[in-house]
Design an enzyme around this catalytic site. Structure first.
Site, PDB file in Angstrom:
ATOM      1  N   VAL A  41      30.317  65.702  86.472  1.00  0.00           N
ATOM      2  CA  VAL A  41      30.322  64.580  85.626  1.00  0.00           C
ATOM      3  C   VAL A  41      31.255  64.538  84.724  1.00  0.00           C
ATOM      4  O   VAL A  41      31.735  64.884  84.390  1.00  0.00           O
ATOM      5  CB  VAL A  41      28.694  64.821  84.741  1.00  0.00           C
ATOM      6  CG1 VAL A  41      28.747  63.907  83.354  1.00  0.00           C
ATOM      7  CG2 VAL A  41      27.718  64.770  86.335  1.00  0.00           C
ATOM      8  N   ALA A  71      28.512  56.367  89.163  1.00  0.00           N
ATOM      9  CA  ALA A  71      28.664  55.040  90.306  1.00  0.00           C
ATOM     10  C   ALA A  71      27.779  55.807  91.629  1.00  0.00           C
ATOM     11  O   ALA A  71      26.921  55.151  92.429  1.00  0.00           O
ATOM     12  CB  ALA A  71      30.083  54.698  90.760  1.00  0.00           C
ATOM     13  N   ALA A  72      28.176  56.767  91.641  1.00  0.00           N
ATOM     14  CA  ALA A  72      28.001  57.053  93.427  1.00  0.00           C
ATOM     15  C   ALA A  72      25.935  57.949  93.353  1.00  0.00           C
ATOM     16  O   ALA A  72      25.271  57.337  93.797  1.00  0.00           O
ATOM     17  CB  ALA A  72      28.056  58.854  93.217  1.00  0.00           C
ATOM     18  N   ALA A 105      34.150  63.458  84.989  1.00  0.00           N
ATOM     19  CA  ALA A 105      35.524  63.845  85.786  1.00  0.00           C
ATOM     20  C   ALA A 105      35.569  63.022  86.352  1.00  0.00           C
ATOM     21  O   ALA A 105      37.403  63.376  87.031  1.00  0.00           O
ATOM     22  CB  ALA A 105      35.049  65.036  86.282  1.00  0.00           C
ATOM     23  N   GLY A 106      36.246  61.867  86.311  1.00  0.00           N
ATOM     24  CA  GLY A 106      36.749  60.783  86.797  1.00  0.00           C
ATOM     25  C   GLY A 106      36.505  60.594  88.403  1.00  0.00           C
ATOM     26  O   GLY A 106      36.898  60.397  88.938  1.00  0.00           O
ATOM     27  N   LEU A 107      35.695  61.469  89.027  1.00  0.00           N
ATOM     28  CA  LEU A 107      35.606  61.520  90.309  1.00  0.00           C
ATOM     29  C   LEU A 107      33.705  60.473  90.559  1.00  0.00           C
ATOM     30  O   LEU A 107      33.492  60.176  91.774  1.00  0.00           O
ATOM     31  CB  LEU A 107      35.091  62.692  91.013  1.00  0.00           C
ATOM     32  CG  LEU A 107      35.828  63.277  91.178  1.00  0.00           C
ATOM     33  CD1 LEU A 107      36.203  64.787  91.768  1.00  0.00           C
ATOM     34  CD2 LEU A 107      36.742  63.206  91.775  1.00  0.00           C
ATOM     35  N   GLY A 108      33.681  59.620  89.856  1.00  0.00           N
ATOM     36  CA  GLY A 108      32.871  58.390  89.833  1.00  0.00           C
ATOM     37  C   GLY A 108      31.310  58.725  90.476  1.00  0.00           C
ATOM     38  O   GLY A 108      30.338  58.043  90.539  1.00  0.00           O
ATOM     39  N   SER A 109      30.812  59.735  89.070  1.00  0.00           N
ATOM     40  CA  SER A 109      29.245  60.554  89.200  1.00  0.00           C
ATOM     41  C   SER A 109      28.123  59.747  88.780  1.00  0.00           C
ATOM     42  O   SER A 109      27.455  59.158  89.843  1.00  0.00           O
ATOM     43  CB  SER A 109      29.515  62.024  88.603  1.00  0.00           C
ATOM     44  OG  SER A 109      29.306  61.346  86.918  1.00  0.00           O
ATOM     45  N   ASP A 139      34.890  51.622  90.405  1.00  0.00           N
ATOM     46  CA  ASP A 139      34.094  53.326  91.574  1.00  0.00           C
ATOM     47  C   ASP A 139      32.556  52.802  92.723  1.00  0.00           C
ATOM     48  O   ASP A 139      32.570  53.245  93.163  1.00  0.00           O
ATOM     49  CB  ASP A 139      33.059  53.308  89.977  1.00  0.00           C
ATOM     50  CG  ASP A 139      34.632  54.587  88.930  1.00  0.00           C
ATOM     51  OD1 ASP A 139      35.174  53.927  89.855  1.00  0.00           O
ATOM     52  OD2 ASP A 139      34.101  55.270  88.380  1.00  0.00           O
TER      53      ASP A 139
HETATM   54  C1  MEV Z   1      37.322  54.802  86.161  1.00  0.00           C
HETATM   55  O1  MEV Z   1      37.022  55.690  87.347  1.00  0.00           O
HETATM   56  C2  MEV Z   1      38.446  54.240  86.430  1.00  0.00           C
HETATM   57  C3  MEV Z   1      39.241  53.384  85.080  1.00  0.00           C
HETATM   58  O2  MEV Z   1      40.304  51.855  86.016  1.00  0.00           O
HETATM   59  C4  MEV Z   1      38.007  52.580  84.228  1.00  0.00           C
HETATM   60  C5  MEV Z   1      36.844  51.378  85.255  1.00  0.00           C
HETATM   61  O3  MEV Z   1      38.085  50.595  85.657  1.00  0.00           O
HETATM   62  O4  MEV Z   1      36.759  51.123  84.899  1.00  0.00           O
HETATM   63  C6  MEV Z   1      40.229  53.792  84.232  1.00  0.00           C
END
Ligand code: MEV
Length: 316
Positions: A102, A110-111, A104-108, A152
């Site tokens: 969570v 949205a997934a 961490a930028g891996l789309g938790s 995402d």
């Molecule tokens: C988040 O995964 C990516 C960002 O560009 C935000 C977005 O696109 O909504 C930081």
């Protein structure tokens, strides 16, 4: 009505995060090494229409769907799905689990939304088309951060490499030569919402400077797409480094991520950058295509430099 399960992958943004919120293109790919899962079972023992949600990651155990606040992301995903299929939920139990870290930028987020929409509509025997699944997940993303680009929910719904431009129909792209990434979690939790809001404030203060940085990122994305589609994987390293420098200038990097990036490169990665919202979360490092065995050494160097978890992922 039989039980129904849905499982969806995570994602990484290869190039273009943040600038994508301002209309620049970005490239993202699904990551099947992690997944969000939802299982729904009919519950004839419960009162009519009672739906209980269990999601240990957010501390929910047998929580009644009706007791959750209007803006609860899980409840919202279920409610919007029921509206879209035009049906009521019979008494049921829903279990939500995820191996996607969570914040961490891996789309938790949205997934989980996509898995819920698929599971609820599938359970009711009315599976929704991908555009609707993605649109519902996008509505839920707005709770997480006010101005999501939509990348995402799109890449996770379609589970394909995506060249994404906000507001435009989905375009996938092909990967001429598969390549290997090491994905490393810095262990620093970093909600995308905060980074996106900070970038917006900075952009509003200095629109010209930030506009130029976003446009420069857009050019890197175009070069990266050409390299991936043309099979010139070795060109991607320098492009990742350039994207990272631009993200640093935008203000979304941090010393922990930069330490990991340096460690990956020292261990032989061709290039490395943060991935997602930044300020923590994950970074990605490109394994030299002529030496895929280096993936293990790069992952080890990342863990030695403080990464809490690494994933070696083949992008294909
Ligand atoms: C988040 O995964 C990516 C960002 O560009 C935000 C977005 O696109 O909504 C930081």
């Amino acid at each position: 009505m039989p039980a129904y399960s849905a499982s969806v992958p995570g994602k990484v943004i290869l190039f273009g995060e943040h600038a994508v919120v301002y209309g620049q293109p970005a490239l993202a790919v699904p990551v099947a090494d992690v997944a969000a899962k939802v299982r729904i079972q009919p519950a004839p023992d419960l009162p009519r229409g009672e739906v209980l949600l269990t999601a240990p990651a957010v501390g929910l155990r047998d929580a009644s769907l009706n007791s959750l606040p209007e803006n609860d992301p899980l409840a919202k995903a279920v409610r919007l799905t029921l509206e879209a299929v035009g049906a009521h939920m019979p008494a049921a139990r829903i279990w939500i689990s995820s191996t996607i870290p969570v914040a961490a930028g891996l789309g938790s987020g949205a997934a989980v939304s996509v898995a819920l929409v698929r599971a609820v509509s599938g359970f009711l025997g009315k599976p929704l088309p991908p555009q609707t699944v993605s649109a519902i997940a996008y509505e839920v993303e707005k709770i997480h951060h006010g101005t999501p680009s939509g990348i995402d929910n799109t890449v996770i719904t379609y589970a394909k490499p995506v060249y994404f431009v906000r507001g435009e129909p989905i375009r996938t792209f092909s990967i001429a030569k598969p390549f290997t990434l090491v994905i490393a979690d810095s262990g620093v939790p970093a909600p995308t919402a905060e980074a996106v809001a900070d970038v917006r404030r900075a952009y509003q203060g200095e629109p010209k400077r930030y506009g130029a940085l976003f446009a420069a990122i857009g050019r890197v994305v175009e070069s990266a797409r050409a390299a991936i589609v043309g099979g010139a994987v070795e060109d991607l390293g320098a492009l990742m480094d350039e994207n990272q420098r631009l993200l640093e200038q935008i203000g979304v990097s941090c010393p922990t991520l930069e330490r990991l990036i340096a460690a990956a490169k020292q261990a032989g990665a061709l290039g490395a950058k943060l991935s997602g919202g930044g300020r923590g979360g994950n970074m990605i490092a490109l394994v030299p295509p002529q030496n895929p065995a280096l993936a293990g050494a790069i992952a080890e160097a990342l863990r030695a430099a403080g990464a809490v978890r690494t994933i070696v992922s083949l992008v294909k």
